[in-house]
Design a protein around this motif. Structure first.
Motif, PDB file in Angstrom:
ATOM      1  N   LEU B   3       0.836  -1.186   0.000  1.00  9.92           N
ATOM      2  CA  LEU B   3       0.000   0.000   0.000  1.00  9.92           C
ATOM      3  C   LEU B   3       0.872   1.236   0.000  1.00  9.92           C
ATOM      4  O   LEU B   3       1.872   1.301   0.700  1.00  9.92           O
ATOM      5  CB  LEU B   3      -0.901   0.023   1.245  1.00  9.92           C
ATOM      6  N   ASP B   4       0.468   2.214  -0.802  1.00  6.02           N
ATOM      7  CA  ASP B   4       1.133   3.506  -0.827  1.00  6.02           C
ATOM      8  C   ASP B   4       0.227   4.475  -0.068  1.00  6.02           C
ATOM      9  O   ASP B   4      -0.910   4.709  -0.458  1.00  6.02           O
ATOM     10  CB  ASP B   4       1.315   3.940  -2.287  1.00  6.02           C
ATOM     11  N   ASP B   8      -3.266   5.097  -1.866  1.00  5.68           N
ATOM     12  CA  ASP B   8      -4.179   3.971  -1.711  1.00  5.68           C
ATOM     13  C   ASP B   8      -5.035   4.102  -0.463  1.00  5.68           C
ATOM     14  O   ASP B   8      -4.682   4.811   0.473  1.00  5.68           O
ATOM     15  CB  ASP B   8      -3.381   2.660  -1.635  1.00  5.68           C
ATOM     16  N   ASP B  10      -7.483   1.696   2.364  1.00  8.25           N
ATOM     17  CA  ASP B  10      -7.673   0.351   2.875  1.00  8.25           C
ATOM     18  C   ASP B  10      -8.713   0.457   3.974  1.00  8.25           C
ATOM     19  O   ASP B  10      -8.529   1.224   4.918  1.00  8.25           O
ATOM     20  CB  ASP B  10      -6.318  -0.121   3.439  1.00  8.25           C
ATOM     21  N   ARG B 124      -6.360   0.896  -4.928  1.00 10.53           N
ATOM     22  CA  ARG B 124      -5.092   1.494  -5.365  1.00 10.53           C
ATOM     23  C   ARG B 124      -5.395   2.493  -6.470  1.00 10.53           C
ATOM     24  O   ARG B 124      -6.119   2.176  -7.408  1.00 10.53           O
ATOM     25  CB  ARG B 124      -4.148   0.413  -5.887  1.00 10.53           C
TER      26      ARG B 124
END
Lengths: 112, 158
Positions: B3-4, B8, B10, B124
């Motif tokens: 994950l960036d 991104d 979540d 993403r």
């Protein structure tokens, strides 16, 4: 958004120049030293430094000096003033999940 | 699952319903339409081909009469009762797309949980600088072009 107006004006002013927009795009991929950045632009270092200062004074980038090297870092929060897209996407998905949860836990909708 | 943090999102939720019920809310078009968009807007699921490469097309209506295009996406992975992955970077005809507001790949995973279903969404996104440049700075680019053309024109007139 109205309360952000002076900052927004500054952000748009800083971004109203193709060199400065190119610097922002370049820093979108990660921090870079002023020297390395400057080499990518066909202008004298003093002219380039003026652009860096404009970006910095409007909060679009931060510069950090370490020894003789000054590194530029993109300030994404300030860019987000223009366009807080990630927060918006998160809100959309949170609310969508809320609706899914309500739907699947409603006994009327889910009689076996 | 890298994950960036800047790109991104979540989110995880425990949903108090059986996994099969959550799955059918996602995979039965008439049920998906009930929660996909916020009321009072209404959603119509045009295509829901639940297989890799399958179409995911929805339309949206504010008044319940006229429906306009909403999402034109493509499934990447569909694992029965477990996972749905789709992207809008490729449309339902497999044409590369530049969707507004941003290109994304969404992965929804379902797992059994003592209280029902562990529901996780990972989205993403594409590069926001590229997008900000397209959407927000287009006006500045446009003005730059106009100024350059004007300059060229006036220089040629001398």
């Amino acid at each position: 958004m109205a309360q952000y107006s002076p900052e927004l004006d500054g952000v748009f002013l800083a971004l109203a120049d193709p060199t400065r927009r190119a610097v922002v795009r370049r820093l979108g991929h990660g921090p870079m030293s002023v020297g390395d950045l400057a080499r990518e632009f066909p202008m004298t270092l003093p002219s380039f430094m003026k652009h860096v200062r404009t970006l910095e004074s409007n909060g679009l980038i931060r510069t950090v000096k370490s020894g003789r090297v000054r590194t530029c870092v993109l300030n994404r929060e300030r860019l987000a003033l223009v366009d807080d897209w990630l927060a918006e996407q998160r809100r959309i998905w949170e609310e969508r999940t809320d609706r899914l949860e309500q739907f699947v836990t409603d006994p009327e909708e889910n009689r076996q | 699952m890298n994950l960036d943090r800047d790109l991104d999102l979540d989110l995880e939720r425990i949903i108090r319903a059986p996994r099969a019920t959550v799955w059918s809310a996602w995979t039965d078009p008439s049920r998906l339409e009930r929660w996909w968009v916020p009321a009072p807007s209404r959603c119509r699921v045009e295509r829901l081909d639940l297989r890799p490469g399958g179409a995911f097309v929805t339309r949206l209506s504010d008044d319940g009469a006229e429906f306009v295009p909403h999402m034109d996406a493509c499934f990447l992975a569909v694992d029965e009762l477990e996972r749905i992955v789709f992207t809008n970077a490729i449309d339902s005809a497999w044409r590369p797309a530049s969707p507004a507001p941003v290109a994304m790949t969404a992965a929804i995973t379902l797992n059994d949980h003592p209280d029902g279903t562990h529901y996780r969404v990972v989205v993403r996104h594409g590069d926001p600088e590229a997008r900000a440049h397209h959407d927000k700075l287009g006006f500045a680019e446009g003005w730059g072009t106009v100024a350059a053309q004007l300059a060229a024109l006036t220089e040629n007139m001398q």
